[in-house]
Every structure is written in structure tokens, then in C-alpha cells.
Design an enzyme around this catalytic site. Structure first.
Site, PDB file in Angstrom:
ATOM      1  N   LYS A  53       0.851  -1.202   0.000  1.00 50.51           N
ATOM      2  CA  LYS A  53       0.000   0.000   0.000  1.00 50.51           C
ATOM      3  C   LYS A  53       0.877   1.239   0.000  1.00 50.51           C
ATOM      4  CE  LYS A  53      -3.901  -2.311   2.104  1.00 50.51           C
ATOM      5  NZ  LYS A  53      -4.573  -2.802   3.295  1.00 50.51           N
ATOM      6  N   GLN A  97      -4.881  -1.446   9.470  1.00 54.43           N
ATOM      7  CA  GLN A  97      -4.850  -2.785   8.866  1.00 54.43           C
ATOM      8  C   GLN A  97      -5.517  -3.798   9.797  1.00 54.43           C
ATOM      9  OE1 GLN A  97      -3.564  -3.577   5.687  1.00 54.43           O
ATOM     10  NE2 GLN A  97      -4.544  -5.544   6.123  1.00 54.43           N
ATOM     11  N   ASP A 120     -11.159   2.977   3.851  1.00 55.16           N
ATOM     12  CA  ASP A 120     -11.541   1.564   3.771  1.00 55.16           C
ATOM     13  C   ASP A 120     -13.057   1.405   3.677  1.00 55.16           C
ATOM     14  OD1 ASP A 120      -9.874  -0.599   3.519  1.00 55.16           O
ATOM     15  OD2 ASP A 120      -9.392  -0.780   5.653  1.00 55.16           O
TER      16      ASP A 120
END
Ligand code: NAD
Length: 292
Positions: A53, A97, A120
């Protein structure tokens, strides 16, 4: 034989369009979108995701920050970091994460992220906005699935779509997105009865189950588009192999188009994260989001 939907190539093209958008935002508005990624603990797969990422964020010209915290970080300390990032004007996207260590309440963490920076798309406010048809930051893998489906089917109005799986991270948001695209959506799951006959009605199948090669070719309506989200590691002929939730060999003989695993949905997820970060930065700064 089905047309192969090349997610790797599509994601590459999307990243190039994102890089062009970032360049124009810098030039015209002095805006450099920035993404902060937080990793708690040492999970090897998560470390690889986070590194990828960060690498791709920098490659498209955006700012990237990685916050690596030890596995014994307290929930309070993690929430304090999220709050600091919420208040940092250079940060437009925040991603914690998952999974986080068991002593931390993941829902609490996700819902502490400012919804405007929730790239997200897991904050309840964004989930609610999506399901009520309002502008939302939408989960990345579902966004990628719909982009790939549209790349072969064009407009999805009236398409009979069957989503297999009802998780909060894939099944439910992809079903909501398809509804917003005017599909007729069926959500199947582990308690559904006679799954093969449900799938046989679908012009578009999205498989997000986590069961290797479960969906067989004789479940697929001839000509249907098959988007396989599954990533399953199996042993075959003494070697490790990644396979999807669809039995590719039998499905590709019947489907009109199909995503491979790997190289289908997988590469779309990070590209859509970058896409969401640009959208978030533009919304926060109050500038029009460039075409991507
Ligand atoms: P999950 O375990 O949270 O959910 C699986 C869903 O499948 C559940 O809703 C369950 O009801 C359903 N299910 C289980 N067994 C079934 C059966 N026999 N018949 C019908 N439905 C059944 O999984 P998830 O997080 O949604 O992930 C699904 C798959 O997608 C996994 O293989 C995962 O690795 C993969 N995935 C890929 C990406 C990516 O490409 N970037 C991202 C997320 C998930």
C-alpha cells in the site's frame, strides 16, 4: 471459452489515471493527497499488504505514512493515534490494517476514524451512506469488483446479480453497490438452500466465500460474468497454489467472462484504496474530484 478479465491490467490503468489526477491536484490546487496506514503487530501477510500500500501510494505521487505499533499496543494508545491522524490536515485517508490483536475492539477502532478519512469504507456512517444512496467512501474490494464487472458488461441496469457471501467487508457492500447500479440482487450465504440453482439465475456472479473452487461450471448460466473474490491457498501436486472460490477450469468453459485468481480482483483492492484517498482529499479540501 470465457473472456479473461485482466484485473492486473485494469488496476494498472486505474493507477495511471490516479497519478494523473494527483498531478493535476498538486498543480491546480496545491493539494497532495495523503494516506496514513497503521499496522499493529507482526502478522506477516499484513506486513506485506501494508508495504505494498505504501509503495503504490508513493508511486502515484501521494504522501504516505506508515505507523507500525507493537502487538501489545493498548486500545487507548491506538485510538489516540487515530485521533491524532483525524486532526492532521495533511492526512486525507486513514487505514488501520485488520485484523488487530484480540485485546483491541476492531469496531471501536474503525468507528473512531473520521468518516471523511475512512478510505476503507468500514465506518458505520459510510456503510449507512452507501445503503441510503448517499455519496460515501465505499470498501475497496467491492468497488474493484463492480469496476471489473462494468468493464465487461457496461451498464448494469436490470442485471440479475448473485453475491455469494454476506461479510461486512465484501458480500454486503458489493450487494449494496450492485443495487445502486440497478441490478436485481440476491445475496446467498452459508445457510442458503440449493446454491447451484440460485447461481444458475445469475447474469453476474460475485463469489466471496473463502472456500476453494466451490462454485462449479455447471452452476454458471452460459455467458454469465463471474467475478471471483476468493483467495485460497491450497496444496496441489505437492506445491502451494492460490485458487479462487470458483473452479476456474470448469467455469471458464461456460461463463462469458471471468476473473482469474491471482490477477483478477486482488490487484484492484489497493488501486481502489488510492482512488478513495484522492476522493477523500478532494472532498475535505472542497475541490472537484478529477476524472479517474
Ligand atoms: P468471510 O469468511 O467473512 O465471509 C464468507 C461468507 O461466505 C460468509 O458470509 C458465509 O455466509 C459465506 N459462506 C461460507 N460458506 C458458504 C457456503 N458453503 N455456501 C455459501 N456461502 C458460504 O470472508 P470474506 O472476508 O468476505 O472473504 C471471502 C473471500 O474473499 C476469502 O477468500 C478472502 O480471502 C477473499 N478476499 C479477497 C480480497 C481481495 O481480493 N483483495 C479482499 C477480501 C477478501
Amino acid at each position: 471459452m470465457a473472456k479473461l478479465i485482466d484485473g492486473k491490467a485494469y488496476a494498472e490503468g486505474l493507477r495511471a489515471r490516479i497519478a494523473a489526477a494527483v498531478a493535476s491536484l498538486k498543480k491546480d490546487h496545491g493539494l497532495t493527497p495523503g494516506l496514513a496506514v497503521v499496522l499493529v503487530g507482526e502478522d506477516p501477510a499484513s506486513k506485506v499488504y501494508v508495504a505494498n500500500k505504501a509503495k503504490q501510494t508513493v508511486e502515484v505521487g501521494m504522501n504516505s505514512w506508515e505507523h507500525k505499533l507493537p502487538a501489545d499496543t493498548s486500545e487507548a494508545d491506538l485510538l489516540a493515534l487515530v485521533t491524532k491522524l483525524n486532526n492532521d490536515p495533511a492526512v486525507h485517508g486513514i487505514l488501520v490494517q485488520m485484523p488487530v490483536p484480540k485485546h483491541i475492539d476492531s469496531a471501536k477502532v474503525l468507528n473512531t476514524i473520521n468518516p471523511d478519512k475512512d478510505v476503507d469504507g468500514f465506518h458505520v456512517v459510510n456503510v449507512g451512506r452507501l445503503s441510503t444512496g448517499q455519496d460515501a467512501l465505499v470498501a475497496c474490494t467491492p468497488t474493484g469488483c463492480v469496476m471489473l464487472a462494468k468493464s465487461v458488461l457496461g451498464k448494469l441496469d436490470g442485471v440479475n446479480a448473485v453475491v455469494i457471501g454476506r461479510s461486512n467487508i465484501v458480500g454486503k457492500p458489493v450487494a449494496q453497490l450492485l443495487l445502486a447500479e440497478n441490478c436485481t440482487v440476491t445475496i446467498a450465504h452459508s445457510k442458503s438452500k440449493d446454491l447451484p440453482s440460485i447461481v444458475r439465475n445469475a447474469d453476474l456472479v460475485i463469489a466471496a466465500v473463502g472456500r476453494p473452487e466451490m462454485v462449479k461450471g455447471d452452476w454458471i448460466k452460459p455467458g454469465a460474468c463471474v467475478i471471483d473474490v476468493g483467495i485460497n491457498r491450497i496444496e496441489r501436486d505437492g506445491k502451494g497454489k492460490l485458487v479462487g472460490d470458483c473452479d476456474f477450469a470448469s467455469c471458464e468453459k461456460v461463463a462469458g467472462s471471468i476473473t482469474p485468481v491471482p490477477g483478477g480482483v486482488g490487484p484492484m483492492t489497493i488501486a481502489c484504496l488510492l482512488y478513495n484517498t484522492v476522493r477523500a482529499a478532494c472532498a475535505i479540501k472542497g475541490v472537484k474530484t478529477p476524472e479517474m
